[in-house]
Design an enzyme around this catalytic site. Structure first.
Site: not given
Ligand code: GLY
Length: 370
Positions: A122, A144, A186, A228, A238, A242, A246, A249, A253, A267
């Site tokens: 956990r 993330k 990035e 960031k 997000e 946040r 992206n 993105h 994607h 990427h």
């Protein structure tokens, strides 16, 4: 030449240390977090071959022993079978709640190891030691974590903040030029989304930075991580700001899905092309001047980066199919595509109010040059 950026998240706050030579100091930096002087490291075979002994020495200097599991390099590792293998191995190593897991690699290892740490018993603490430029400026910071699903990228995961990030900028010297420039996509994104002065600086310093200038590399990583950290501190999960991270993105994607998440498009390369398309879309919608997308493309080209759809090898699907792929993105809200658009360089904002016809026309024109 070492900088510290603090990520202010209350009880989950942590530091990102940036500079050359941090692997040698890893033991001294991690030791204050530890109860027993032993860490389990998840890495990939390439990073292990190049840098694992340096990490072992850096930990041993502070009396810390290390066990390591090296997974295959590449995006395919971010999957259930490798997650299961990693978690089983950590349990075999008898990792306890107070122990530290180390993610030592690029974005794939950071995401997978972070997720393994999030679900093991956990939740156990983990330290990110990112080895790619992309991981140093983006994926190792902000918590993330996750793996890919057959339905799309990063669809299974959790927010789980690291306890420390060590971004050793000397490790960037072993990246291929292609991987370095993909990570640079990035870096450019940060200038474009919120700091026009940083974009000006990149236009001037980008070539030196790519050629290996360490001062410029440390500065670029620090400014990116600072930006960031500020955004993540405002909006950890997000719900709002946040999403600015992206930028590029939504296009990226779709392009990654269209190219099968393969070597055809990395990427960071997709992010760079996606940023150029997002600025083109912004200009077509009258939000920014036509000079802005031209300037974005000029910088990417000057850096020798993939800039246009025609830079992606092989065939791409048509514009309608690409927009359908965007609709698979997990950032779709109530069926509405969300875009990050810009009112100029450094002035990005989030919107769901983008006519499908405008997106189609940008993609049709971009595909026409292929
Ligand atoms: N890579 C985007 C984020 O961390 O939110």
């Amino acid at each position: 030449m070492k900088n510290t950026v603090h990520v202010a998240l209350g009880a989950r706050s942590y530091d990102v240390e940036i500079g050359p030579g941090l692997l040698a100091e890893a033991g001294a930096r991690i030791a204050p977090l530890m109860k027993r002087r032993r860490v389990c490291v998840l890495t990939d075979e390439t990073v292990a071959r190049l840098h694992l002994e340096a990490l072992r020495d850096g930990l041993a200097a502070a009396g810390i022993t290390m066990e390591a599991l090296a997974l295959p390099p590449g995006e395919a590792t971010k999957s259930w079978p490798h997650l299961e293998r990693a978690v089983d191995w950590l349990l075999d190593q008898k990792v306890e709640r107070n122990d530290i897991v180390v993610a030592f690699g690029g974005g794939v290892i950071g995401d997978l190891a972070g997720f393994a740490a999030a679900i093991l018993r956990r939740g156990v603490r983990f330290v990110q030691i990112p080895t790619s430029l992309l991981a140093q400026v983006d994926s190792s910071v902000g918590g993330k974590t996750g793996i890919n699903a057959t339905h799309g990228k990063n669809l299974i995961g959790a927010f789980h903040q690291p306890s420390l990030v060590l971004a050793d900028t000397s490790v960037l010297g072993t990246l291929t030029a292609r991987d370095f420039l993909a990570g640079y996509g990035e870096v450019v994104k940060y200038g474009l989304l919120g700091d026009a002065a940083f974009f000006d600086w990149l236009e001037a310093q980008g070539p030196a930075l790519a050629a290996g200038d360490m001062t410029a590399r440390v500065e670029a990583v620090t400014r990116s991580v600072q930006m960031k950290a500020d955004i993540v501190a405002r909006d950890e999960t997000e719900q709002g700001d946040r999403a600015l991270l992206n930028l590029g993105h939504t296009f990226c994607h779709a392009l990654e899905a269209a190219t099968g998440y393969s070597d055809r498009l990395l990427h960071g390369e997709g992010v760079a092309i996606g940023c150029a398309l997002a600025f083109e879309l912004s200009a077509r919608l009258g939000l920014c001047s036509q000079e802005d997308p031209s300037r974005v493309r000029a910088h990417l080209k000057a850096m020798g980066m993939k800039t246009d759809l025609s830079d992606i090898p092989g065939d791409l699907p048509d514009a309608v199919a690409l927009v359908d792929l965007m609709a698979q993105d997990k950032k779709v809200v109530d069926g509405q595509l969300r875009f990050i658009l810009a009112r100029g360089i450094g002035k990005a904002f989030v919107t769901s109010d983008v006519p499908r016809a405008a997106v189609l026309s940008v993609l049709e024109d971009a595909l026409a040059t292929c």
